[in-house]
Design an enzyme around this catalytic site. Structure first.
Site, PDB file in Angstrom:
ATOM      1  N   GLN B 262       0.833  -1.194   0.000  1.00 12.67           N
ATOM      2  CA  GLN B 262       0.000   0.000   0.000  1.00 12.67           C
ATOM      3  C   GLN B 262       0.867   1.242   0.000  1.00 12.67           C
ATOM      4  O   GLN B 262       0.588   2.219  -0.698  1.00 12.67           O
ATOM      5  CB  GLN B 262      -0.929  -0.017   1.212  1.00 12.67           C
ATOM      6  CG  GLN B 262      -1.866   1.158   1.264  1.00 12.67           C
ATOM      7  CD  GLN B 262      -2.699   1.274   0.013  1.00 12.67           C
ATOM      8  OE1 GLN B 262      -3.320   0.309  -0.414  1.00 12.67           O
ATOM      9  NE2 GLN B 262      -2.689   2.433  -0.624  1.00 12.67           N
ATOM     10  N   HIS B 265       2.086   2.874  -3.251  1.00 14.09           N
ATOM     11  CA  HIS B 265       1.158   3.576  -4.152  1.00 14.09           C
ATOM     12  C   HIS B 265       1.472   5.063  -4.255  1.00 14.09           C
ATOM     13  O   HIS B 265       1.215   5.686  -5.270  1.00 14.09           O
ATOM     14  CB  HIS B 265      -0.294   3.393  -3.696  1.00 14.09           C
ATOM     15  CG  HIS B 265      -0.920   2.138  -4.214  1.00 14.09           C
ATOM     16  ND1 HIS B 265      -1.083   1.890  -5.554  1.00 14.09           N
ATOM     17  CD2 HIS B 265      -1.403   1.044  -3.579  1.00 14.09           C
ATOM     18  CE1 HIS B 265      -1.648   0.698  -5.722  1.00 14.09           C
ATOM     19  NE2 HIS B 265      -1.848   0.158  -4.542  1.00 14.09           N
ATOM     20  N   GLU B 329     -10.230   2.070   2.985  1.00 10.08           N
ATOM     21  CA  GLU B 329     -10.449   1.645   1.596  1.00 10.08           C
ATOM     22  C   GLU B 329     -10.213   0.135   1.474  1.00 10.08           C
ATOM     23  O   GLU B 329     -11.052  -0.586   0.954  1.00 10.08           O
ATOM     24  CB  GLU B 329      -9.475   2.418   0.695  1.00 10.08           C
ATOM     25  CG  GLU B 329      -9.577   2.070  -0.776  1.00 10.08           C
ATOM     26  CD  GLU B 329      -8.431   2.683  -1.579  1.00 10.08           C
ATOM     27  OE1 GLU B 329      -7.442   3.155  -0.972  1.00 10.08           O
ATOM     28  OE2 GLU B 329      -8.528   2.673  -2.819  1.00 10.08           O
ATOM     29  N   HIS B 330      -9.045  -0.320   1.951  1.00 10.78           N
ATOM     30  CA  HIS B 330      -8.718  -1.751   1.946  1.00 10.78           C
ATOM     31  C   HIS B 330      -8.596  -2.215   3.391  1.00 10.78           C
ATOM     32  O   HIS B 330      -7.914  -1.562   4.189  1.00 10.78           O
ATOM     33  CB  HIS B 330      -7.371  -2.011   1.261  1.00 10.78           C
ATOM     34  CG  HIS B 330      -7.270  -1.475  -0.130  1.00 10.78           C
ATOM     35  ND1 HIS B 330      -6.660  -0.278  -0.417  1.00 10.78           N
ATOM     36  CD2 HIS B 330      -7.707  -1.976  -1.312  1.00 10.78           C
ATOM     37  CE1 HIS B 330      -6.717  -0.053  -1.733  1.00 10.78           C
ATOM     38  NE2 HIS B 330      -7.351  -1.058  -2.300  1.00 10.78           N
ATOM     39  N   ASP B 363      -6.219  -5.779  -6.073  1.00 13.66           N
ATOM     40  CA  ASP B 363      -5.736  -4.703  -6.939  1.00 13.66           C
ATOM     41  C   ASP B 363      -5.712  -5.150  -8.395  1.00 13.66           C
ATOM     42  O   ASP B 363      -5.837  -4.324  -9.302  1.00 13.66           O
ATOM     43  CB  ASP B 363      -4.319  -4.285  -6.526  1.00 13.66           C
ATOM     44  CG  ASP B 363      -4.312  -3.414  -5.288  1.00 13.66           C
ATOM     45  OD1 ASP B 363      -5.397  -2.977  -4.871  1.00 13.66           O
ATOM     46  OD2 ASP B 363      -3.225  -3.181  -4.732  1.00 13.66           O
ATOM     47  N   HIS B 422     -53.021  18.091  -8.839  1.00  9.06           N
ATOM     48  CA  HIS B 422     -52.737  16.665  -8.636  1.00  9.06           C
ATOM     49  C   HIS B 422     -54.029  15.901  -8.322  1.00  9.06           C
ATOM     50  O   HIS B 422     -54.234  14.779  -8.796  1.00  9.06           O
ATOM     51  CB  HIS B 422     -51.754  16.467  -7.475  1.00  9.06           C
ATOM     52  CG  HIS B 422     -50.320  16.721  -7.830  1.00  9.06           C
ATOM     53  ND1 HIS B 422     -49.845  17.966  -8.145  1.00  9.06           N
ATOM     54  CD2 HIS B 422     -49.261  15.878  -7.936  1.00  9.06           C
ATOM     55  CE1 HIS B 422     -48.549  17.882  -8.408  1.00  9.06           C
ATOM     56  NE2 HIS B 422     -48.171  16.621  -8.299  1.00  9.06           N
TER      57      HIS B 422
END
Lengths: 435, 435
Positions: B262, B265, B329-330, B363, B422
């Protein structure tokens, strides 16, 4: 009044584009600045700011912001049996349709020993905004409260502006309570959105806000949605609209009252008729003039009809093509073969098939949600459903055999992208398995 | 280097909050202004503007912006068999998992004679952005192209920045083509988002843009999504992150390489370990130091590790509670009983269960989508799935019997809201039926 009438085949491409253009919505920088100041004030001073803003903007001095259990009972007692029964019946239909939308978990063994899943989880805390300006909208309370409750959102907060006597509209309170909301607050406008997005001592912080509202509410939702510490929003807002496709068999009175229904939503509403029958077009025009005398809110309606159009088209297929391009929020297909046209309809928020399905049904009680993408957003946003109250979380798990096969694929792709740690995370595992 | 290490139980509430705070992302007004100017230029001058910006920003003078069929063939031939097979295998898994997400139409008779439906329609035109900055990302091409193709979006446009020689990265081209994309353009950055959101002579206009990107791409997506004439976006962006929950049985090398994956990245990545084992924490720390020597991108990794943390927690249940609050996220759950913990996990983009499911699998090739909500957005946004490439359109139809029952309910609710047109739309129909 007579409505603007057109013949599609006599128009140039540019004239056609201009005709199907929505009324411009000016982005109002003054409103954005006012709203930013209100949000800042609520973040800083919490409930005190909310009370001060409610005194200034709603003209009501409130001690307690939350609706009490006694007030909920009183709201129920204030309604007639007829009104209560209508609300209960509508909620039952909305529940049936939204319950059917609860997604089943997905589980796929994408290759032997590699299991992938997608599991829905409720958003933990949601905020529902119900306007009560020119008219209180218990229907909006039902449309928001039912999916929030069925989705299982733990915290469900509703805000609606107080009336001059310091109470909420009883129909809103009863509808919300009957649909599963117990935390209701007498807060309106941008201050309501701010209180829910950031939380105060009495209003819980939520992570997504839902519901319609005026320009201030809309601007506040945009503002908090752009802040990671704020709250997401359901969808962008715009003026409401209907497009009616009708053939020679349609009843002019039905078509006229459908157009008028949409027009009474507000001066910025847009209503459009596409028909292959010149005779129907003229009859609808006359019927609108006749009915207009019978309606309250006729000033709003006249303003809306000003930027509306009755259009004669060569064929019903042309009408569908034009409608797909326009992407209406509401699409009424009042033709003899309405159901058979459905496969051709691409972009529309909600579709009403046949002569006996006026927009009123979907606005209130058929079961579909009336929070819909407008202003052309039906091309890229869906109407509200239970999915917007859920989060889709994915899961994966590899067995030793699965990992032995998929590991080298992942390592190859990681090296192709130059990500050596990603490859290493696979390699240390393969090495330990002795491969 | 040694990572920051903490004991949860020794921290005060404030210290805990600060520890689990994400690195601040400064909203860069200079980038927003630059991006607004680029978008304005592309809207005004179309392809000419795109060519000029590509010359200036990417340093490449291009005549043709579109990737030709010959270039697609050349891209395939430029890859090794191993790389091609890995891409093809990954696409097959992603297809299997996303195909299972195609929603069945919903049809409910909410009350006798009142039929409500929810039908998915593909978004007609979508734009996919694949970055190629520090490393080309064929995996991003697969993750976007597969659901766009399976959803049946008619127009599927991909943009990616050209290399210095005027070509796109062959792995991106091959992956996109193998996953169903034929319209590819050599355009990067904000100019790519502008070209897709508004269209040019050669780039088709789309109504939604997807994909990761740098600060300019992110700002451009925000900009066009705020314009009704622009394009919606998939989700707000933020730095990538992983949270690993590990018990005493976890292999320190596995945990260390997952954290390093990670971290590589980008410098703004955040990696967090929560473990109930002080011994594992120390072993992971040592392993990270050891592995760091073996990796390229180690400067990026060191920067990311600076704002990361190894945290000893009293129990795995505490770890899950902290993770739910953080909403990673992960989320890697590397414990002996990983599967049994799943029901307790609330907020996470994608979950990786057990010791043999490193983030690398998700991934690239397990089948789940790697476009995920980060920066806490896992509390209010879902990861990418086929649903974001579809529109949910509702439909309703009432029979004469159904209308006779539901019509009066709608009219009652319309009157309760003071909307007389209506009610009239119902009443004219009831009157004609002689009721």
């Amino acid at each position: 009044m007579s409505l603007p009438r057109y013949q599609w085949r006599t128009l140039s491409t540019v004239e056609r584009q201009e005709l199907m253009q929505r009324p411009a919505v000016r982005s109002n920088t003054r409103i954005a600045a006012d709203v930013a100041a209100i949000i800042e004030q609520v973040r800083r001073d919490g409930d005190d700011a909310v009370r001060a803003l409610t005194a200034t903007l709603d003209g009501v001095a409130l001690d307690a912001l939350q609706v009490t259990a006694e007030e909920i009972v009183a709201a129920r007692d204030a309604l007639s049996d007829t009104d209560r029964n209508a609300i209960t019946a509508a909620i039952a239909n909305i529940q049936r349709f939204h319950k059917a939308q609860i997604p089943a978990p997905i589980r796929v063994e994408t290759q032997p020993g590699v299991i992938c899943e997608r599991i829905a989880r409720p958003i933990e805390a949601v905020g529902l905004y119900v306007p009560a300006g020119t008219a209180p909208l218990p229907s909006a309370a039902m449309m928001l409260a039912v999916p929030a409750t069925l989705a299982g959102c733990d915290t469900r907060v509703l805000c609606s502006p107080p009336r001059k006597d310091g109470s909420l509209d009883p129909a809103i309170v009863f509808a919300a309570y009957a649909a599963g909301i117990t935390q209701m607050f007498k807060i309106g406008g941008a201050q309501a959105i701010a209180a829910m997005a950031y939380g105060t001592a009495t209003v819980p912080k939520v992570s997504k806000v839902f519901g319609p509202g005026n320009a201030y509410v809309t601007a506040a939702k945009m503002h908090v949605a752009a802040d990671a510490a704020g709250a997401a929003q359901d969808m962008p807002a715009g003026p409401s609209e209907v497009l009616v496709i009708a053939d020679a068999h349609a009843d002019a009175d039905f078509v006229a009252t459908d157009l008028l229904s949409q027009a009474e939503h507000g001066a910025d509403s847009q209503v459009i008729l596409l028909t292959d029958s010149a005779a129907l077009l003229e009859s609808v025009n006359s019927a609108i003039e006749r009915f207009l005398q019978m309606l309250n809110r006729s000033d709003l309606i006249r303003a809306a009809l000003d930027h509306s159009a009755l259009i004669e088209v060569p064929s019903i297929d042309d009408a569908i093509a034009i409608s797909n391009q326009y992407a209406p929020e509401h699409l009424i297909v009042n033709t003899t073969n309405a159901r058979t046209l459905l496969p051709k309809i691409r972009n529309a928020g909600s579709v009403f098939l046949g002569s006996l399905t006026p927009e009123s049904l979907g606005d209130y009680c058929s079961g579909t949600n009336h929070v819909l993408p407008t202003y052309g957003y039906a091309r890229n946003y869906s109407g509200l459903g239970i999915d917007q109250f859920l989060l889709q979380m994915t899961v994966q798990e590899a067995t030793p055999d699965g990992f032995a096969t998929i590991g080298p694929i992942a390592a190859t792709l990681a090296r192709l992208e130059g990500l050596s740690a990603h490859a290493l995370a696979v390699d240390v595992r393969l090495a330990q398995a002795g491969q």
